[in-house]
Design a protein around this motif. Structure first.
Motif, PDB file in Angstrom:
ATOM      1  N   ASN A   1      62.209 -20.009  11.427  1.00 48.93           N
ATOM      2  CA  ASN A   1      62.163 -18.646  11.943  1.00 48.93           C
ATOM      3  C   ASN A   1      63.542 -18.186  12.374  1.00 48.93           C
ATOM      4  OD1 ASN A   1      59.448 -18.436  11.490  1.00 48.93           O
ATOM      5  ND2 ASN A   1      58.860 -18.932  13.579  1.00 48.93           N
TER       6      ASN A   1
ATOM      7  N   SER B   1      66.408 -19.281  11.184  1.00 47.21           N
ATOM      8  CA  SER B   1      67.195 -19.089   9.968  1.00 47.21           C
ATOM      9  C   SER B   1      66.837 -17.760   9.294  1.00 47.21           C
ATOM     10  CB  SER B   1      66.951 -20.246   9.011  1.00 47.21           C
ATOM     11  OG  SER B   1      67.601 -20.031   7.794  1.00 47.21           O
ATOM     12  N   SER B   2      65.546 -17.448   9.239  1.00 44.10           N
ATOM     13  CA  SER B   2      65.106 -16.182   8.640  1.00 44.10           C
ATOM     14  C   SER B   2      65.618 -14.999   9.457  1.00 44.10           C
ATOM     15  CB  SER B   2      63.588 -16.114   8.568  1.00 44.10           C
ATOM     16  OG  SER B   2      63.109 -17.002   7.607  1.00 44.10           O
ATOM     17  N   PHE B   3      65.568 -15.129  10.775  1.00 42.41           N
ATOM     18  CA  PHE B   3      66.046 -14.057  11.646  1.00 42.41           C
ATOM     19  C   PHE B   3      67.527 -13.803  11.418  1.00 42.41           C
ATOM     20  CE2 PHE B   3      67.984 -12.619  15.615  1.00 42.41           C
ATOM     21  CZ  PHE B   3      67.310 -11.417  15.780  1.00 42.41           C
ATOM     22  N   LYS B   4      68.320 -14.868  11.346  1.00 39.03           N
ATOM     23  CA  LYS B   4      69.767 -14.718  11.124  1.00 39.03           C
ATOM     24  C   LYS B   4      70.044 -14.084   9.765  1.00 39.03           C
ATOM     25  CE  LYS B   4      71.167 -18.563  14.066  1.00 39.03           C
ATOM     26  NZ  LYS B   4      71.697 -19.920  14.097  1.00 39.03           N
ATOM     27  N   LYS B   5      69.319 -14.535   8.749  1.00 41.57           N
ATOM     28  CA  LYS B   5      69.515 -13.984   7.410  1.00 41.57           C
ATOM     29  C   LYS B   5      69.149 -12.499   7.385  1.00 41.57           C
ATOM     30  CE  LYS B   5      66.956 -15.817   4.283  1.00 41.57           C
ATOM     31  NZ  LYS B   5      66.220 -16.409   3.160  1.00 41.57           N
ATOM     32  N   ASN B   6      68.034 -12.144   8.010  1.00 38.84           N
ATOM     33  CA  ASN B   6      67.610 -10.736   8.059  1.00 38.84           C
ATOM     34  C   ASN B   6      68.597  -9.889   8.839  1.00 38.84           C
ATOM     35  OD1 ASN B   6      65.354 -11.215   6.517  1.00 38.84           O
ATOM     36  ND2 ASN B   6      64.008 -11.477   8.268  1.00 38.84           N
ATOM     37  N   LEU B   7      69.116 -10.427   9.934  1.00 39.02           N
ATOM     38  CA  LEU B   7      70.094  -9.702  10.729  1.00 39.02           C
ATOM     39  C   LEU B   7      71.368  -9.428   9.922  1.00 39.02           C
ATOM     40  CD1 LEU B   7      70.669  -8.503  13.505  1.00 39.02           C
ATOM     41  CD2 LEU B   7      71.669 -10.702  14.150  1.00 39.02           C
TER      42      LEU B   7
ATOM     43  N   LEU C   1      71.572  -9.226   6.663  1.00 39.00           N
ATOM     44  CA  LEU C   1      71.237  -8.245   5.625  1.00 39.00           C
ATOM     45  C   LEU C   1      71.149  -6.832   6.195  1.00 39.00           C
ATOM     46  CD1 LEU C   1      68.584 -10.223   3.551  1.00 39.00           C
ATOM     47  CD2 LEU C   1      70.902  -9.608   2.851  1.00 39.00           C
ATOM     48  N   ILE C   2      70.599  -6.679   7.392  1.00 36.52           N
ATOM     49  CA  ILE C   2      70.511  -5.363   8.027  1.00 36.52           C
ATOM     50  C   ILE C   2      71.904  -4.830   8.335  1.00 36.52           C
ATOM     51  CG2 ILE C   2      69.809  -4.176  10.148  1.00 36.52           C
ATOM     52  CD1 ILE C   2      67.269  -5.944  10.071  1.00 36.52           C
TER      53      ILE C   2
ATOM     54  N   THR D   1      73.580  -3.775   5.131  1.00 35.88           N
ATOM     55  CA  THR D   1      73.023  -2.504   4.661  1.00 35.88           C
ATOM     56  C   THR D   1      73.625  -1.327   5.413  1.00 35.88           C
ATOM     57  OG1 THR D   1      70.949  -3.598   4.105  1.00 35.88           O
ATOM     58  CG2 THR D   1      70.888  -1.209   4.338  1.00 35.88           C
TER      59      THR D   1
END
Length: 102
Positions: free
Chosen positions: A6, A8-14, A16-17, A20
Protein backbone atom coordinates in the motif's frame (compact mmCIF):
# COMPACT_ATOMS: atom_id res chain seq x y z
CA UNK A 1 3.37 -7.44 3.62
CA UNK A 2 0.17 -5.53 2.76
CA UNK A 3 1.43 -2.30 4.37
CA UNK A 4 4.54 -2.09 2.19
CA UNK A 5 2.48 -2.75 -0.94
CA UNK A 6 0.00 0.00 0.00
CA UNK A 7 2.87 2.37 0.81
CA UNK A 8 4.54 1.59 -2.51
CA UNK A 9 1.27 2.14 -4.41
CA UNK A 10 0.68 5.41 -2.56
CA UNK A 11 4.17 6.69 -3.43
CA UNK A 12 3.78 5.67 -7.06
CA UNK A 13 0.35 7.35 -7.30
CA UNK A 14 1.67 10.48 -5.63
CA UNK A 15 4.55 10.71 -8.13
CA UNK A 16 2.12 10.21 -11.03
CA UNK A 17 -0.23 12.92 -9.72
CA UNK A 18 2.65 15.38 -9.30
CA UNK A 19 3.95 14.53 -12.78
CA UNK A 20 0.47 15.11 -14.25
CA UNK A 21 0.22 18.50 -12.58
CA UNK A 22 3.68 19.48 -13.82
CA UNK A 23 2.83 18.42 -17.38
CA UNK A 24 -0.35 20.51 -17.27
CA UNK A 25 1.11 23.63 -15.62
CA UNK A 26 4.56 23.98 -17.25
CA UNK A 27 3.25 24.87 -20.75
CA UNK A 28 0.91 27.48 -19.26
CA UNK A 29 3.79 29.13 -17.38
CA UNK A 30 6.49 28.90 -20.05
CA UNK A 31 4.34 29.84 -23.05
CA UNK A 32 2.66 33.03 -21.86
CA UNK A 33 0.42 34.60 -24.48
CA UNK A 34 0.36 31.43 -26.59
CA UNK A 35 -2.88 30.42 -28.22
CA UNK A 36 -3.88 26.87 -27.42
CA UNK A 37 -6.32 26.19 -30.26
CA UNK A 38 -8.02 22.97 -31.16
CA UNK A 39 -6.91 20.56 -33.85
CA UNK A 40 -10.13 21.17 -35.81
CA UNK A 41 -9.15 24.78 -36.45
CA UNK A 42 -5.61 23.80 -37.44
CA UNK A 43 -6.88 21.13 -39.84
CA UNK A 44 -9.33 23.56 -41.43
CA UNK A 45 -6.54 26.11 -41.90
CA UNK A 46 -4.21 23.53 -43.47
CA UNK A 47 -6.91 22.28 -45.86
CA UNK A 48 -7.80 25.83 -46.90
CA UNK A 49 -4.12 26.57 -47.50
CA UNK A 50 -3.69 23.47 -49.68
CA UNK A 51 -6.95 23.85 -51.60
CA UNK A 52 -8.75 27.20 -51.24
CA UNK A 53 -11.75 25.90 -53.23
CA UNK A 54 -12.39 22.93 -50.91
CA UNK A 55 -15.98 22.50 -49.82
CA UNK A 56 -16.74 20.15 -46.89
CA UNK A 57 -18.81 17.10 -47.85
CA UNK A 58 -20.42 16.83 -44.40
CA UNK A 59 -21.81 19.37 -41.98
CA UNK A 60 -22.98 19.42 -38.37
CA UNK A 61 -26.54 18.37 -37.68
CA UNK A 62 -26.77 20.97 -34.90
CA UNK A 63 -24.53 23.90 -34.00
CA UNK A 64 -24.42 24.81 -30.30
CA UNK A 65 -25.57 28.39 -29.67
CA UNK A 66 -22.23 29.42 -28.14
CA UNK A 67 -18.68 28.28 -27.55
CA UNK A 68 -19.41 27.81 -23.85
CA UNK A 69 -22.22 25.35 -24.61
CA UNK A 70 -19.93 23.51 -27.02
CA UNK A 71 -17.23 23.27 -24.32
CA UNK A 72 -19.80 22.08 -21.79
CA UNK A 73 -21.02 19.32 -24.09
CA UNK A 74 -17.44 18.28 -24.87
CA UNK A 75 -16.59 18.07 -21.14
CA UNK A 76 -19.82 16.19 -20.43
CA UNK A 77 -19.00 13.70 -23.16
CA UNK A 78 -15.53 13.17 -21.68
CA UNK A 79 -16.92 12.77 -18.15
CA UNK A 80 -19.47 10.19 -19.27
CA UNK A 81 -16.77 8.28 -21.17
CA UNK A 82 -14.43 8.36 -18.17
CA UNK A 83 -17.27 7.14 -15.95
CA UNK A 84 -18.02 4.22 -18.25
CA UNK A 85 -14.35 3.25 -18.46
CA UNK A 86 -13.88 3.59 -14.69
CA UNK A 87 -16.99 1.53 -13.96
CA UNK A 88 -15.91 -1.19 -16.41
CA UNK A 89 -12.39 -1.41 -14.99
CA UNK A 90 -13.74 -1.50 -11.44
CA UNK A 91 -16.29 -4.15 -12.34
CA UNK A 92 -13.71 -6.47 -13.88
CA UNK A 93 -11.24 -5.88 -11.04
CA UNK A 94 -13.95 -6.68 -8.49
CA UNK A 95 -14.97 -9.75 -10.45
CA UNK A 96 -11.35 -10.95 -10.55
CA UNK A 97 -10.90 -10.29 -6.83
CA UNK A 98 -14.13 -12.11 -6.03
CA UNK A 99 -13.00 -15.12 -8.06
CA UNK A 100 -9.60 -15.18 -6.33
CA UNK A 101 -11.18 -15.03 -2.83
CA UNK A 102 -13.11 -18.25 -3.42
Amino acid sequence: MKTSTNSSSFKKNLVLIILTIVIAVVPLITMKGAEFGGSDDQAEGAITEINPNYKPWASSLWEPPSGEIESLLFCLQGAIGAGVIGYTLGYFKGKKKSASDR
